[in-house]
Design an enzyme around this catalytic site. Structure first.
Site, PDB file in Angstrom:
ATOM      1  N   SER A   1      67.560 -12.295 -24.480  1.00  0.00           N
ATOM      2  CA  SER A   1      68.418 -12.496 -23.294  1.00  0.00           C
ATOM      3  C   SER A   1      69.710 -13.223 -23.663  1.00  0.00           C
ATOM      4  CB  SER A   1      67.671 -13.226 -22.167  1.00  0.00           C
ATOM      5  OG  SER A   1      67.526 -14.591 -22.465  1.00  0.00           O
TER       6      SER A   1
ATOM      7  N   MET B   1      63.596 -17.120 -34.855  1.00  0.00           N
ATOM      8  CA  MET B   1      62.573 -18.122 -35.140  1.00  0.00           C
ATOM      9  C   MET B   1      62.320 -18.321 -36.636  1.00  0.00           C
ATOM     10  SD  MET B   1      62.062 -19.351 -32.295  1.00  0.00           S
ATOM     11  CE  MET B   1      61.914 -19.118 -30.529  1.00  0.00           C
ATOM     12  N   ARG B   2      63.418 -18.525 -37.383  1.00  0.00           N
ATOM     13  CA  ARG B   2      63.306 -18.775 -38.813  1.00  0.00           C
ATOM     14  C   ARG B   2      64.336 -19.807 -39.242  1.00  0.00           C
ATOM     15  NH1 ARG B   2      60.375 -15.447 -41.678  1.00  0.00           N
ATOM     16  NH2 ARG B   2      59.500 -13.994 -40.173  1.00  0.00           N
TER      17      ARG B   2
ATOM     18  N   ILE C   1      67.158 -20.953 -41.638  1.00  0.00           N
ATOM     19  CA  ILE C   1      68.126 -20.240 -42.482  1.00  0.00           C
ATOM     20  C   ILE C   1      68.178 -20.925 -43.858  1.00  0.00           C
ATOM     21  CG2 ILE C   1      70.585 -19.611 -42.711  1.00  0.00           C
ATOM     22  CD1 ILE C   1      69.432 -18.165 -40.368  1.00  0.00           C
TER      23      ILE C   1
ATOM     24  N   HIS D   1      68.915 -24.194 -28.639  1.00  0.00           N
ATOM     25  CA  HIS D   1      67.520 -24.651 -28.592  1.00  0.00           C
ATOM     26  C   HIS D   1      67.229 -25.211 -27.191  1.00  0.00           C
ATOM     27  CE1 HIS D   1      63.718 -26.029 -30.135  1.00  0.00           C
ATOM     28  NE2 HIS D   1      63.942 -27.218 -29.609  1.00  0.00           N
TER      29      HIS D   1
END
Ligand code: GAR
Length: 187
Positions: free
Chosen positions: A13, A90-91, A93, A109
């Site tokens: 979204s 959801m990782r 970097i 966040h």
């Protein structure tokens, strides 16, 4: 006209809000690419709707995180990129991407950082009993939801209806992300 790349893992979204703001002219920018690490993520459907190119890679298919990110870098290097927006990506970097794009990678966040990092931030905050919830947009470093804060917005809520809270925070998040992107691109 500035160039944006968005990274997402799921619903998308925030990605769509950015794409829509570019399309409407609210942002003087174009989303050049969606990078997604999950086959079947709804963000990919949203990209199709906007005619935005997608790079979908499965990290497990690569021998290491550096190899996975090198593949992304190969693609990114073909474009002049002004800003990389993580939007539910959801990782963490790694250096492979952080070094070439220093100061150009931002994240959103759903908590008032540095509180409630990681997954299920809203649930963590409800569990804790907080009354002031919020959204943080920050530069990305090599730590989980870490890096200097760019802006925040808050919401007072005294209750435990998580679905209501998620909806309200998402509205705030979409508006805040666009306003931050606008400011950064105008610098
Ligand atoms: C957003 O609320 C974003 O802040 C959060 O994931 C959601 C993705 O929603 N990100 C994190 O929790 C990062 N630690 P979306 O896919 O609908 O944009």
């Amino acid at each position: 006209m500035k160039n944006i790349v968005v990274f997402a893992s799921g619903n998308g979204s925030n990605f769509e809000t950015i794409a829509a703001a570019c399309k409407s002219g609210e942002l003087d920018a174009e989303v050049k690419l969606l990078v997604c690490d999950k086959k079947g993520a709804f963000a990919i459907e949203r990209a199709k709707k906007y005619g935005i190119e997608t790079l979908v890679l499965t990290p497990k298919d690569f021998p290491s995180k550096a190899d996975y990110e090198s593949e992304i870098l190969k693609k990114l290097s073909t474009t002049d990129i002004d800003l990389i927006c993580l939007a539910g990506y959801m990782r963490i970097i790694g250096d492979t991407l952080l070094e070439p794009y220093q100061g150009k990678i931002i994240n959103t966040h759903p908590a008032l950082l540095p509180s409630f990092k990681g997954m299920h931030a809203i649930e963590q905050a409800v569990e804790y009993g907080v009354k002031i919830y919020g959204i943080t947009i920050h530069y990305v470093d090599s730590s989980l939801d870490g890096g200097k804060i760019i802006d925040q917005a808050s919401l007072y809520y005294d209750g435990d209806d998580i679905e209501y809270l998620k909806e309200e925070l998402l509205k705030i998040e979409h508006a805040l992300y666009i306003s931050v992107i606008k400011k950064l691109l105008s610098k």
